[in-house]
Enzyme design. Structure first.
Site, PDB file in Angstrom:
ATOM      1  N   ASP A  89       0.869  -1.263   0.069  1.00 49.49           N
ATOM      2  CA  ASP A  89      -0.135  -0.033   0.086  1.00 49.49           C
ATOM      3  C   ASP A  89       0.947   1.262   0.135  1.00 49.49           C
ATOM      4  O   ASP A  89       1.665   1.530   0.998  1.00 49.49           O
ATOM      5  CB  ASP A  89      -0.944  -0.300   1.264  1.00 49.49           C
ATOM      6  CG  ASP A  89      -1.740   1.140   1.337  1.00 49.49           C
ATOM      7  OD1 ASP A  89      -1.555   2.238   0.709  1.00 49.49           O
ATOM      8  OD2 ASP A  89      -2.838   0.879   1.979  1.00 49.49           O
ATOM      9  N   HIS A  90       0.705   2.046  -1.010  1.00 50.25           N
ATOM     10  CA  HIS A  90       1.787   3.128  -1.213  1.00 50.25           C
ATOM     11  C   HIS A  90       1.605   4.118  -0.428  1.00 50.25           C
ATOM     12  O   HIS A  90       2.295   5.108  -0.342  1.00 50.25           O
ATOM     13  CB  HIS A  90       1.816   3.540  -2.887  1.00 50.25           C
ATOM     14  CG  HIS A  90       3.017   4.027  -3.249  1.00 50.25           C
ATOM     15  ND1 HIS A  90       4.150   4.278  -2.279  1.00 50.25           N
ATOM     16  CD2 HIS A  90       3.405   4.478  -4.406  1.00 50.25           C
ATOM     17  CE1 HIS A  90       4.993   4.760  -3.001  1.00 50.25           C
ATOM     18  NE2 HIS A  90       4.840   4.899  -4.261  1.00 50.25           N
TER      19      HIS A  90
END
Ligand code: CAO
Length: 420
Positions: A393-394
């Site tokens: 998850d950036h």
């Protein structure tokens, strides 16, 4: 002592399930851990075991009933005294004998109430729903076939529809899917319809939610596991004597636990307001298991505290029970990181989708012997190379950390003797 057994919290956001089997009858003597009822939720079949030995006094539910968290299921006269847990309430004898299924109070939000008593049979259209639910869906231009039904025989309840609408609104106002025009594929040749399983439908909507909510990046890496291959062969031979199958997966789980401890953001979740990170000091690894009914992800707890043999044994047991739909609710929840291994099947790489509320997932493909150039020997030497792909998850993990994490994982796998 008389005890009323109520439905415990099933975790994983499951608060309604269908009774698929009542395994006991009034008058039956049961031992601790005997199965009382079997439930089918959207995710898996689950057995509710007896927490104490006793005799069944009343059975308050029937196969096909929908039950929700906290709902009384049956009452028992205990033959051994046990501790009262959250799922069991001691009730005075008079109250218990007077309580009937219809008098049971269930928390309002957990009850899926049909808005009309008569069910509309929509089987021809591939789903069941009451006229009110159909009308609301029509008004909002929602295709009920995309709403997973949790009701009896997969009926789409008003609550299902509301959850679906909430989910779509949570996705930043993403528009409700427009009705798709049915295509008559039989115009071009023979076709057959195959119904998706509950697990297929639920996994599908969770994956879609994850895909839409999480800005996902996949980092690829390969690990040299030539020495690990030797170690695995040795432990595999030792394991065979104890009927334990030792594959690469337990090593990957241990290596992941080491890397997660060193880089705690990978072992975190965003809180509901997305303002804080929840960093966890336990290392529970979810393992994607391919079953005849679809993909399930049981969680193996405290991986850092277990040996390769412990993990191998647990993997054999949990994957067999996942395939037989025999997982217990607490085995389906609580993972902090997931591994999806397709290494036993093949393929050179894939991009896995994060399993929320986790923030990262490791994809593992099949290892192969490859020529690797050795500067020291000025020649190519054969090395056993394992392809890894880490999706994250950036919002929580930046690109540099993603690359460092797989790099570190690869180092640990290269030196597994130290960590086994
Ligand atoms: N490279 C080379 N060989 C590998 C390997 C790899 N990366 N991973 C496994 N193998 C080998 C195993 O060591 C085993 O060989 P031996 O018989 O010599 O011991 C063989 O392949 C079969 O392994 P396995 O698949 O039965 O066991 P596992 O522990 O690796 O995996 C499980 C267990 C439950 C994860 C697996 O059976 C499974 O269901 N995989 C599918 C997961 C999936 O569908 N993921 C996709 C999710 S995203 O849609």
């Amino acid at each position: 002592m008389k005890k009323q057994i109520t439905l415990p919290d099933l975790g994983e956001g499951i608060d309604i399930a269908e009774v698929s089997e009542v395994s006991v009858s009034v008058g039956d003597s049961v031992e601790k851990n005997d199965t009382l009822i079997v439930l089918e939720s959207d995710k898996a079949s689950m057995e509710i075991p007896a927490e104490d030995a006793g005799v069944v006094l009343e059975v308050l539910i029937n196969p096909g009933d929908e039950v929700s968290t906290g709902q009384p299921l049956l009452s028992m006269e205990l033959t051994s005294s046990g501790e009262t847990t959250a799922s069991e309430t001691t009730v005075p004898e008079t109250t218990a004998s007077e309580t009937t299924a219809s008098e049971t109070t269930v928390p309002e939000k957990q009850v899926a109430m049909p808005d009309k008593p008569i069910l509309y049979d929509g089987r021809k259209e591939g789903f069941l729903a009451s006229p009110g639910v159909r009308r609301l869906a029509r008004e909002l231009n929602i295709d009920l076939r995309s709403v997973p039904g949790t009701g009896l025989k997969g009926r789409t309840t008003k609550d299902d529809l509301n959850s679906y609408i909430r989910m779509r609104m949570d996705m930043g106002g993403a528009s409700i899917k427009p009705l798709k025009k049915e295509v008559d594929f039989s115009k071009w040749g023979e076709i057959e319809f195959q119904k998706l399983t509950k697990i297929n439908r639920l996994t599908g909507s969770r994956l879609q939610q994850s895909w839409q909510e999480i800005p996902l990046v996949t980092q690829y890496e390969s690990a040299d596991i030539t020495e690990l291959d030797q170690l695995r062969k040795k432990l595999k031979a030792d394991g065979e004597k104890k009927e334990i199958k030792v594959t690469f997966l337990p090593f990957l789980m241990k290596a992941a636990a080491v890397a997660l401890k060193e880089m705690p953001r990978f072992n975190s979740s965003l809180d509901s307001k997305e303002e804080n990170l929840v960093l966890k000091s336990y290392y529970n690894i979810g393992v994607a298991v391919d079953t005849p009914s679809g993909l399930v992800v049981p969680s193996i707890k405290d991986v850092n505290k277990k040996t390769i043999f412990d993990l191998s044994k647990e993997l054999m047991d949990i994957s067999a029970r996942a395939r037989d739909k025999k997982l217990k609710p607490d085995e389906m929840s609580g993972s902090t990181f997931t591994i999806s291994s397709l290494g036993g099947i093949g393929g050179s790489g894939f991009s896995p989708i994060v399993n929320p509320p986790e923030v990262a997932i490791l994809g593992v493909s099949k290892s192969e012997w490859k020529p690797v150039y050795s500067e020291e020997k000025n020649t190519f030497i054969p090395r056993y190379i394992l392809p890894l792909s880490l999706s994250y998850d950036h919002r929580v993990i930046d690109g540099a950390s993603g690359a460092l994490f797989v790099r570190r994982l690869s180092e640990i796998l290269n030196d597994m003797e130290l960590y086994k």
